[in-house]
Design a protein around this motif. Structure first.
Motif, PDB file in Angstrom:
ATOM      1  N   TYR A   1      -2.727  13.756   4.610  1.00 11.59           N
ATOM      2  CA  TYR A   1      -2.098  12.808   3.687  1.00 11.59           C
ATOM      3  C   TYR A   1      -1.106  11.901   4.413  1.00 11.59           C
ATOM      4  CZ  TYR A   1       0.974  11.160  -0.080  1.00 11.59           C
ATOM      5  OH  TYR A   1       1.742  10.387  -0.914  1.00 11.59           O
TER       6      TYR A   1
ATOM      7  N   HIS B   1      -1.058   8.175   3.374  1.00 11.34           N
ATOM      8  CA  HIS B   1      -0.407   8.385   2.079  1.00 11.34           C
ATOM      9  C   HIS B   1      -1.237   7.855   0.913  1.00 11.34           C
ATOM     10  CE1 HIS B   1       2.953   8.687   4.965  1.00 11.34           C
ATOM     11  NE2 HIS B   1       3.418   9.583   4.127  1.00 11.34           N
ATOM     12  N   ASN B   2      -2.528   8.159   0.933  1.00 12.94           N
ATOM     13  CA  ASN B   2      -3.375   7.777  -0.193  1.00 12.94           C
ATOM     14  C   ASN B   2      -4.526   8.774  -0.339  1.00 12.94           C
ATOM     15  OD1 ASN B   2      -5.278   7.070   1.790  1.00 12.94           O
ATOM     16  ND2 ASN B   2      -4.726   4.913   1.721  1.00 12.94           N
TER      17      ASN B   2
ATOM     18  N   ASN C   1      -5.249  -2.850  -4.896  1.00 18.51           N
ATOM     19  CA  ASN C   1      -4.376  -2.233  -3.899  1.00 18.51           C
ATOM     20  C   ASN C   1      -2.894  -2.343  -4.235  1.00 18.51           C
ATOM     21  OD1 ASN C   1      -6.603  -1.503  -2.338  1.00 18.51           O
ATOM     22  ND2 ASN C   1      -6.584  -3.445  -1.213  1.00 18.51           N
TER      23      ASN C   1
ATOM     24  N   ALA D   1      -0.259   1.852  -3.626  1.00 16.21           N
ATOM     25  CA  ALA D   1      -0.688   2.291  -2.293  1.00 16.21           C
ATOM     26  C   ALA D   1      -1.493   3.580  -2.341  1.00 16.21           C
ATOM     27  CB  ALA D   1       0.536   2.460  -1.390  1.00 16.21           C
ATOM     28  N   LEU D   2      -1.155   4.467  -3.271  1.00 17.05           N
ATOM     29  CA  LEU D   2      -1.847   5.745  -3.377  1.00 17.05           C
ATOM     30  C   LEU D   2      -3.336   5.563  -3.622  1.00 17.05           C
ATOM     31  CD1 LEU D   2      -1.269   8.874  -3.562  1.00 17.05           C
ATOM     32  CD2 LEU D   2      -1.260   8.555  -6.047  1.00 17.05           C
TER      33      LEU D   2
ATOM     34  N   LYS E   1      -5.213   2.859  -2.685  1.00 18.50           N
ATOM     35  CA  LYS E   1      -5.805   1.859  -1.805  1.00 18.50           C
ATOM     36  C   LYS E   1      -7.167   2.332  -1.315  1.00 18.50           C
ATOM     37  CE  LYS E   1      -4.905  -0.985   2.261  1.00 18.50           C
ATOM     38  NZ  LYS E   1      -3.954  -1.297   3.365  1.00 18.50           N
TER      39      LYS E   1
END
Length: 496
Positions: free
Chosen positions: A49, A53-54, A352, A355-356, A358
């Motif tokens: 992750y 971070h997505n 987008n 961010a999670l 994207k």
């Protein structure tokens, strides 16, 4: 990766993403993080992750681990058979049984540890055997329900290699896998004791499964075993060929044991793998699913081709199974619930702004829903009502990750699948999450789910109001299409 981009599962993916995010932020395992399956799964998925971070980073990590496990099937089969043809057949069929990782579930994380742990034990029971036992312990730490079957296999390996070996093994070779198995588990137990987390872990790892047992084993263990046997022995040469292959694995493992007990074979490695694959069928006892068997009992697939090779039918069997698997892949029982349909692909889009998400390819309805939620959170942050906490009473764990406020509950959702009262159970674990006190302080918002036709009957806490509402997007595991309510203190004012 491609399939995962279209998959919308806010409960399962949301839980694992929430765990990974919380772990990366330094929250305390078990005490502050709802680790339902295994500490190591959370730690590994947190590392993946942290790459981006997505969701995509987690999809990549889980897929990579599953791929490693499949590669391990080749090396295990090669070690047992000394035949590259059998190893290749085992790898290809294992891949065709379950080509894609469909979940972020710990089964995929534990799978390479199981396969390579087994490979090391059968390759060398000295130093590699010790490492093999260590890897099997890592599989337990990734999915703690594996402890019983793997502990049985490790303990049984002592008489297996003592009785069935053509020469007497040394004490070191007998004990090495067991010692390797115990060291990581002892280290984990020491960590729980040192960090004063043992009771939190016990309530999660031992008490919580009892709630699920009432659902999945409501008719008792014998009925569950019977249901699994019916599942794998349902013979069909199209959609159900996957189940049939696992029946062949079970029959092959049984054959190995019968011949070993009749002293017709002197191969403790085959007996060991036969026992391991047999007990790992327990991974699918509570829910009969292909992905659960593919990430466990598949270690015994090489036994099918080893026996078939002795009968001079390995190649015809491989061809028949491969054709059946390819044909069955187009049916409803391929074991993959999430392969996107043409209509789903055609109606998908990208967004987008969060961010999670994207790289995800979802419908506009889904993206609009989460953009709505984050927009309302920004509005509440701008209000002079001093909000500090967030409570999610829905089954959508994405909301907990997207909330800018501190989570005032253990699990990132309020109810488990199948109606399991996760929130009631978590109050036993963390009684300090005192909701009535928080409501009186007027510093918490509540996100809840309600049938659209029953919103007017919803009981709102004194001093609170429904700040906003929106229809929840439907998904495979959340098909209701309920109304999501944001309940905030009256001091925050109305939405407009």
């Amino acid at each position: 990766m491609v399939q995962g981009a279209y998959d919308f599962d806010p409960h399962h993916w949301g839980l694992m993403l929430s765990n990974a995010s919380d772990f990366a932020e330094g929250r305390i395992p078990y005490k502050d993080i709802f680790i339902q399956y295994g500490f190591l799964t959370t730690a590994i998925e947190s590392w993946f992750y942290s790459i981006a971070h997505n969701i995509q980073s987690l999809i990549f990590g889980v897929s990579l681990l599953y791929a490693f496990g499949l590669i391990g099937i080749y090396f295990l089969a090669l070690q047992l058979s000394s035949c590259r043809k059998i190893a290749l057949f085992s790898l290809v069929v294992a891949f065709l049984i379950h080509p894609l990782a469909i979940y972020p579930w710990p089964n995929y994380v534990s799978f390479p540890f199981i396969v390579f742990g087994c490979w090391m034990i059968v390759k060398d029971r000295g130093r590699l055997g010790f490492l093999g036992g260590t890897l099997l312990a890592c599989a337990v730490l990734a999915r703690e329900t594996l402890f019983a079957p793997l502990a049985i296999v490790i303990l049984a390996s002592l008489p297996i290699y003592l009785w069935f070996s053509p020469v007497s093994p040394s004490k070191i070779s007998l004990m090495a896998p067991l010692l390797g198995f115990l060291v990581p588990l002892a280290a984990f137990g020491g960590y729980l004791w040192y960090a004063d987390l043992f009771e939190y872990w016990r309530l999660t790892a031992i008490e919580l499964p009892k709630l699920y047992a009432h659902i999945f084993f409501k008719d008792g263990l014998p009925s569950a075993i019977t249901a699994l046997l019916k599942y794998i022995f349902y013979l069909s040469f199209s959609e159900h060929i996957r189940q049939t292959i696992f029946a062949l694995i079970l029959l092959s493992a049984t054959t190995v044991w019968i011949t070993a007990l009749a002293r017709k074979t002197r191969s403790p490695n085959l007996v060991f793998v036969a026992l391991l694959s047999g007990v790992l069928f327990s991974s699918a006892l509570h829910i009969n699913e292909i992905f659960r068997l593919a990430t466990s009992a598949t270690v015994g697939l090489c036994l099918v081709f080893i026996i078939a090779d002795r009968l001079h039918v390995a190649t015809p069997l491989f061809v028949a199974l491969s054709i059946g698997l390819v044909v069955g892949g187009f049916g409803d029982s391929s074991g993959n619930y999430f392969m996107p349909k043409k209509e789903q692909i055609a109606s998908s889009t990208k967004d987008n702004r969060i961010a999670l998400f994207k790289g995800q390819r979802w419908s506009r309805e889904i993206f609009d829903y989460y953009n709505w939620f984050t927009h309302d959170m920004r509005i509440l942050q701008s209000r002079p009502c001093t909000l500090r906490y967030f409570r999610n009473e829905t089954r959508d764990a994405f909301l907990a990750i997207l909330s800018p406020y501190s989570q005032y509950q253990l699990a990132p959702f309020g109810a488990g699948m199948g109606g399991v009262p996760i929130d009631d159970w978590s109050r036993r674990l963390r009684p300090d999450y005192d909701l009535p006190t928080r409501l009186l302080a007027r510093d918490i918002i509540i996100i809840s789910s309600q049938r659209a036709d029953a919103v007017a009957d919803r009981a709102i806490p004194n001093g609170y109001r429904i700040f906003d509402r929106r229809v929840t997007p439907k998904s495979r595991f959340l098909p209701d299409g309920d109304m999501t309510l944001i309940v905030a203190p009256e001091a925050c004012g109305p939405l407009t």
